[in-house]
Design a protein around this motif. Structure first.
Motif, short mmCIF file in Angstrom:
data_model
loop_
_atom_site.label_atom_id
_atom_site.label_comp_id
_atom_site.label_asym_id
_atom_site.label_seq_id
_atom_site.Cartn_x
_atom_site.Cartn_y
_atom_site.Cartn_z
N ASP A 273 48.67 -33.54 128.32
CA ASP A 273 47.92 -32.29 128.38
C ASP A 273 48.56 -31.29 129.35
OD1 ASP A 273 46.19 -33.53 126.54
OD2 ASP A 273 45.05 -34.44 128.16
N GLU A 274 47.75 -30.78 130.29
CA GLU A 274 48.23 -29.72 131.17
C GLU A 274 49.41 -30.16 132.03
OE1 GLU A 274 47.54 -26.54 131.23
OE2 GLU A 274 46.25 -26.90 129.48
N SER B 67 52.40 -29.81 129.93
CA SER B 67 52.72 -28.39 129.72
C SER B 67 53.38 -27.81 130.97
CB SER B 67 51.45 -27.61 129.37
OG SER B 67 50.93 -28.04 128.13
N GLU B 68 52.88 -28.19 132.13
CA GLU B 68 53.45 -27.68 133.38
C GLU B 68 54.87 -28.21 133.58
OE1 GLU B 68 50.77 -28.76 136.47
OE2 GLU B 68 49.13 -27.49 135.72
N GLY C 50 57.07 -26.66 130.76
CA GLY C 50 57.06 -25.21 130.65
C GLY C 50 56.71 -24.74 129.25
N ILE C 51 56.08 -25.63 128.46
CA ILE C 51 55.72 -25.32 127.07
C ILE C 51 54.23 -25.55 126.89
CG2 ILE C 51 56.09 -25.94 124.64
CD1 ILE C 51 58.88 -27.02 125.56
N ASP C 52 53.49 -24.51 126.51
CA ASP C 52 52.05 -24.62 126.32
C ASP C 52 51.71 -25.57 125.16
OD1 ASP C 52 51.58 -22.83 128.37
OD2 ASP C 52 51.50 -21.09 127.02
N GLY C 53 50.50 -26.12 125.23
CA GLY C 53 50.01 -26.95 124.13
C GLY C 53 50.45 -28.40 124.18
N ASN D 259 52.56 -32.01 120.50
CA ASN D 259 52.15 -30.68 120.90
C ASN D 259 51.13 -30.17 119.89
OD1 ASN D 259 52.48 -27.51 121.07
ND2 ASN D 259 53.39 -28.34 122.96
N LYS D 260 50.32 -29.22 120.30
CA LYS D 260 49.26 -28.72 119.43
C LYS D 260 49.79 -27.89 118.26
CE LYS D 260 45.80 -28.63 123.14
NZ LYS D 260 44.91 -27.78 123.97
N THR D 261 51.01 -27.36 118.37
CA THR D 261 51.55 -26.50 117.32
C THR D 261 52.96 -26.90 116.92
OG1 THR D 261 52.56 -24.90 118.84
CG2 THR D 261 50.23 -24.57 118.27
N GLY E 4 55.37 -25.38 119.36
CA GLY E 4 55.42 -26.12 120.61
C GLY E 4 56.25 -27.40 120.49
#
Length: 336
Positions: A296-297, A300-301, A304-307, A320-322, A325
């Motif tokens: 999760d977060e 991502s941290e 450096g990639i969201d999701g 990843n959610k997408t 990503g």
């Protein structure tokens, strides 16, 4: 092997002028001849053939085709036994297991394809590798493992074992009528399992091969390096990828490291490291160590990639959610 008296006398066979006759041995039956008889009956020539179970040479000589008995292997005579001394026939194409009585001549008919269609050969090799070779090995007493390896447990649920269990027990009635009826059950069991496997390979396994081939050829669209393959749908890819890389002579310098595909059950996307071999747990290039075990977060941290969803502790797969990503994870992993 001894057995009960012959099921059909020679005199009866002589009165049959148009109906083909398949011969095999009587007594205790095995998976190879049970499957061979079923397969013969899937062909136009032997579809309505009579079955004779006997060891009498004179009776066998009246049959149109004989499998698993008779001490003769001669295709021109339609005699196919494999028990005699000196028989060392193998399938070829890299397979070394000695053949038994089961062959593959029904694929084209089953799939309504011409015999020269390359699909037929592909499925022919696949069915032998995944289904027939084990039957050949069991019937010929070929050990699956080196002698110095002791299995941790015993499995007796394979097809050859299940066919064997259909024979009457040593303390049960063993007359020819009973055994022949059980042979019919065994032949149907083996044959229906073969056709089910063939249907799966034709309808699911082979289409996946096409998907993998397209992804491999077009992988420079996912990344100019050719190290990432993108699939727009989830499908089994490992076995196909290794075979196709060999067929297309893909060199180590441009072999893919990562495969990105949708995780349909979770509505997310995955990036998976290609293993060094189809059954290996070692990856060609695992996802970076600094991402492993994160979720999760935190993932991502770190990336450096969201999701971010997760990266496995061994680095062989992440999520990843997408799609964007997951592709970003694969692209960034190449930099490590």
């Amino acid at each position: 092997m001894s057995g009960p008296q012959d099921t059909h006398p020679t005199k009866k066979l002589k009165t049959t002028e148009t109906r083909k006759v398949i011969g095999t041995h009587n007594g205790t039956f095995h998976c190879d001849e049970a499957l061979a008889v079923y397969m013969l009956r899937q062909t136009s020539i032997y579809a309505d053939a009579e079955l004779v179970r006997t060891r009498d040479p004179a009776t066998l000589d009246t049959c149109d085709i004989v499998v698993d008995v008779g001490a003769v292997y001669d295709e021109s005579l339609k005699r196919f036994d494999h028990h005699q001394r000196g028989f060392e026939e193998v399938f070829g194409y890299g397979f070394q297991t000695k053949l038994s009585s089961a062959g593959l001549e029904i694929i084209a008919n089953r799939l309504q394809l011409q015999p020269e269609d390359p699909t037929v050969k592909t499925l022919w090799l696949k069915v032998y590798k995944e289904f027939i070779e084990a039957i050949d090995g069991v019937d010929n007493g070929v050990s699956q493992y080196p002698r110095d390896i002791t299995p941790k447990y015993r499995s007796r649920t394979d097809l050859s074992a299940r066919v064997g269990w259909l024979n009457p027990a040593w303390n049960e009635l063993f007359d020819s009528k009973t055994v022949d009826a059980q042979f019919v059950k065994a032949s149907t069991l083996a044959g229906e399992e073969l056709l089910g496997r063939l249907d799966y390979y034709a309808k699911a396994w082979l289409p996946a091969r096409t998907l993998v081939a397209d992804g491999l050829v077009q992988r420079d669209q996912a990344d100019p390096s050719g190290r990432i393959i993108l699939f727009e749908q989830s499908a089994p890819w490992k076995e196909h990828l290794f075979e196709l890389e060999a067929e297309l002579n893909v060199t180590d310098e441009v072999k893919p490291f990562y495969v990105v595909y949708p995780d349909e059950t979770a509505g997310a996307w995955r990036v998976q490291a290609v293993p060094v071999s189809p059954d290996s747990f070692e990856s060609r290039k695992a996802l970076p160590e600094v991402w492993r075990g994160l979720r999760d977060e935190k993932l991502s941290e770190a990336s450096g990639i969201d999701g971010g969803i997760f990266v496995h502790a061994s680095g062989f797969i992440g999520g990843n959610k997408t799609k964007e990503g997951a592709l970003a994870l694969a692209h960034k992993a190449l930099e490590f």
